[in-house]
Design a protein around this motif. Structure first.
Motif, short mmCIF file in Angstrom:
data_model
loop_
_atom_site.label_atom_id
_atom_site.label_comp_id
_atom_site.label_asym_id
_atom_site.label_seq_id
_atom_site.Cartn_x
_atom_site.Cartn_y
_atom_site.Cartn_z
N MET A 140 -42.29 -44.32 6.16
CA MET A 140 -43.67 -43.84 6.17
C MET A 140 -44.57 -44.75 7.00
O MET A 140 -45.44 -44.27 7.74
N ALA A 141 -44.38 -46.05 6.88
CA ALA A 141 -45.18 -46.98 7.69
C ALA A 141 -44.87 -46.80 9.17
O ALA A 141 -45.78 -46.79 10.01
N ALA A 142 -43.59 -46.64 9.51
CA ALA A 142 -43.20 -46.43 10.91
C ALA A 142 -43.78 -45.13 11.43
O ALA A 142 -44.24 -45.06 12.59
N ALA A 143 -43.79 -44.09 10.61
CA ALA A 143 -44.37 -42.81 11.02
C ALA A 143 -45.87 -42.94 11.27
O ALA A 143 -46.41 -42.34 12.21
N ALA A 144 -46.56 -43.74 10.44
CA ALA A 144 -48.00 -43.95 10.63
C ALA A 144 -48.28 -44.66 11.96
O ALA A 144 -49.16 -44.24 12.72
N TRP A 145 -47.51 -45.71 12.25
CA TRP A 145 -47.69 -46.44 13.52
C TRP A 145 -47.32 -45.56 14.71
O TRP A 145 -48.02 -45.58 15.74
N ALA A 146 -46.26 -44.77 14.60
CA ALA A 146 -45.84 -43.90 15.70
C ALA A 146 -46.87 -42.80 15.94
O ALA A 146 -47.17 -42.46 17.10
N SER A 147 -47.43 -42.25 14.87
CA SER A 147 -48.46 -41.21 15.02
C SER A 147 -49.70 -41.78 15.69
O SER A 147 -50.29 -41.13 16.56
N GLY A 148 -50.10 -42.98 15.29
CA GLY A 148 -51.24 -43.62 15.91
C GLY A 148 -51.02 -43.89 17.38
O GLY A 148 -51.91 -43.68 18.22
N PHE A 149 -49.82 -44.34 17.73
CA PHE A 149 -49.49 -44.63 19.13
C PHE A 149 -49.52 -43.36 19.97
O PHE A 149 -50.11 -43.33 21.07
N LEU A 150 -48.91 -42.28 19.46
CA LEU A 150 -48.88 -41.02 20.20
C LEU A 150 -50.28 -40.47 20.39
O LEU A 150 -50.64 -40.00 21.48
N ASN A 151 -51.10 -40.51 19.34
CA ASN A 151 -52.47 -40.03 19.44
C ASN A 151 -53.26 -40.83 20.47
O ASN A 151 -54.02 -40.26 21.27
N ALA A 152 -53.08 -42.15 20.49
CA ALA A 152 -53.81 -43.00 21.44
C ALA A 152 -53.38 -42.72 22.87
O ALA A 152 -54.22 -42.65 23.78
N VAL A 153 -52.09 -42.55 23.09
CA VAL A 153 -51.59 -42.26 24.45
C VAL A 153 -52.16 -40.96 24.97
O VAL A 153 -52.67 -40.87 26.10
N LEU A 154 -52.09 -39.90 24.14
CA LEU A 154 -52.55 -38.59 24.58
C LEU A 154 -54.05 -38.57 24.84
O LEU A 154 -54.51 -38.05 25.87
N LYS A 155 -54.84 -39.14 23.92
CA LYS A 155 -56.30 -39.10 24.08
C LYS A 155 -56.77 -39.98 25.22
O LYS A 155 -57.67 -39.61 25.98
N THR A 156 -56.16 -41.16 25.37
CA THR A 156 -56.57 -42.06 26.45
C THR A 156 -56.23 -41.46 27.81
O THR A 156 -57.06 -41.47 28.73
N ALA A 157 -55.01 -40.92 27.93
CA ALA A 157 -54.60 -40.31 29.20
C ALA A 157 -55.47 -39.10 29.53
O ALA A 157 -55.89 -38.91 30.69
N ASN A 158 -55.79 -38.28 28.54
CA ASN A 158 -56.62 -37.10 28.76
C ASN A 158 -58.05 -37.50 29.14
O ASN A 158 -58.65 -36.91 30.04
N THR A 159 -58.59 -38.52 28.49
CA THR A 159 -59.96 -38.95 28.76
C THR A 159 -60.12 -39.45 30.18
O THR A 159 -61.04 -39.04 30.91
N PHE A 160 -59.22 -40.31 30.62
CA PHE A 160 -59.38 -40.94 31.93
C PHE A 160 -58.74 -40.13 33.06
O PHE A 160 -58.63 -40.63 34.18
#
Length: 308
Positions: free
Chosen positions: A143-163
């Motif tokens: 569950m902890a790994a899933a939380a970190w992985a979800s956060g990483f994926l969300n950050a990659v997608l939003k940052t790439a889309n924003t810039f």
């Protein structure tokens, strides 16, 4: 990233103060808050890691939460302090991208961890006989790994889309750190479409977690009120109320920052909301969690008495 975005080599952040005296005062206050956050969260991390009595699912997730709090405040405050100390407002383009990515990564992971912690409290209070089975060491790690992985994926997608969007409105950011709602104001998009896009993304990503937390606590409080002894109710509430307080503080200020309508938008309100969820919350979370948790306080005193 687009050529127009790449042609900008720096952004200008919003200053907390214009006069030199107030800038130095801001530096000192920020330094005090930052050191308090480092001390509080660091003490929780070390205490949980060193005390075998705290090697339980609840404290395992609390350790991860403290790590994200340390990361969040370390992503925003040091740069703001440096700008106040050196009387400047600039942050490099790469630095802004990095700040948005790491802040989104950590804040998204924190939201996922808060959701997992609600599940932990739900199982502990509503299904105590199955607690060891449902929240074994392997399940907690997953569950902890899933939380970190979800956060990483969300950050990659939003940052790439924003810039990936072209810039049309200069490089002055109306915030003391690079924040997506403020960065979006600089890009060549209609204001209405920008707001609808951010709203849809935030609701889709956060709605399930929010509903899960609410449903979990409705069942938790229902179960707690059925406990016959006041001592049992007090013990159950003492483990739930700190988590609920942190969730409320996190969601209320975060939702205001990202989902507020333009009719109530102002620079001072936006800065206050961002300060609360990005600086104040990580600094006070250790106090909230330790204030009503006698087991954690005892372990901290034991650790500190052994060091001095």
């Amino acid at each position: 990233m687009s050529n127009s975005s790449s042609s900008i080599n720096q952004f200008l952040l919003l200053a907390f103060a214009d006069t030199r005296e107030l800038q130095l005062l801001h530096f000192c206050l920020s330094l005090g808050i930052y050191l308090a956050a480092l001390l509080g969260n660091g003490l929780i991390i070390i205490t949980i890691a060193c005390d075998h009595r705290l090697h339980t699912p609840m404290y395992f997730f609390l350790l991860h939460l403290s790590v994200t709090d340390l990361g969040c405040i370390s992503t925003t405050v040091p740069k703001s302090m440096a700008n106040s100390l050196w009387d400047t407002r600039d942050i490099s383009y790469t630095g802004c991208v990095g700040q948005i990515f790491f802040f989104l990564f950590l804040i998204s992971t924190e939201f996922c961890l808060l959701t997992v912690m609600a599940y932990d409290r739900y199982v502990a209070i509503c299904h105590p006989l199955h607690y060891g089975t449902l929240l074994g060491s392997r399940a907690c790690v997953h569950m902890a790994a899933a939380a970190w992985a979800s956060g990483f994926l969300n950050a990659v997608l939003k940052t790439a889309n924003t810039f990936s969007l072209p810039l049309c409105h200069g490089n002055a950011v109306d915030q003391f750190f690079c924040e997506i709602p403020q960065i979006l104001k600089l890009f060549c998009l209609d204001i209405y479409l920008r707001e609808i896009g951010v709203l849809v993304v935030c609701v889709c990503l956060g709605f399930r977690c929010f509903v899960f937390i609410v449903v979990s606590y409705v069942q938790i409080f229902t179960a707690v009120l059925r406990i016959p002894s006041q001592q049992g109710q007090h013990k159950a509430f003492s483990t739930c109320l700190p988590h609920l307080a942190v969730v409320s503080l996190f969601l209320s200020t975060g939702e205001f920052a990202y989902l507020k309508p333009t009719s109530i938008s102002s620079v001072s309100l936006e800065m206050l909301a961002a300060f609360i969820y990005s600086v104040f919350a990580p600094a006070v979370n250790p106090l909230i969690y330790s204030m009503r948790n006698q087991e954690l306080k005892d372990a901290m005193w034991k650790l500190m008495s052994g060091c001095f």
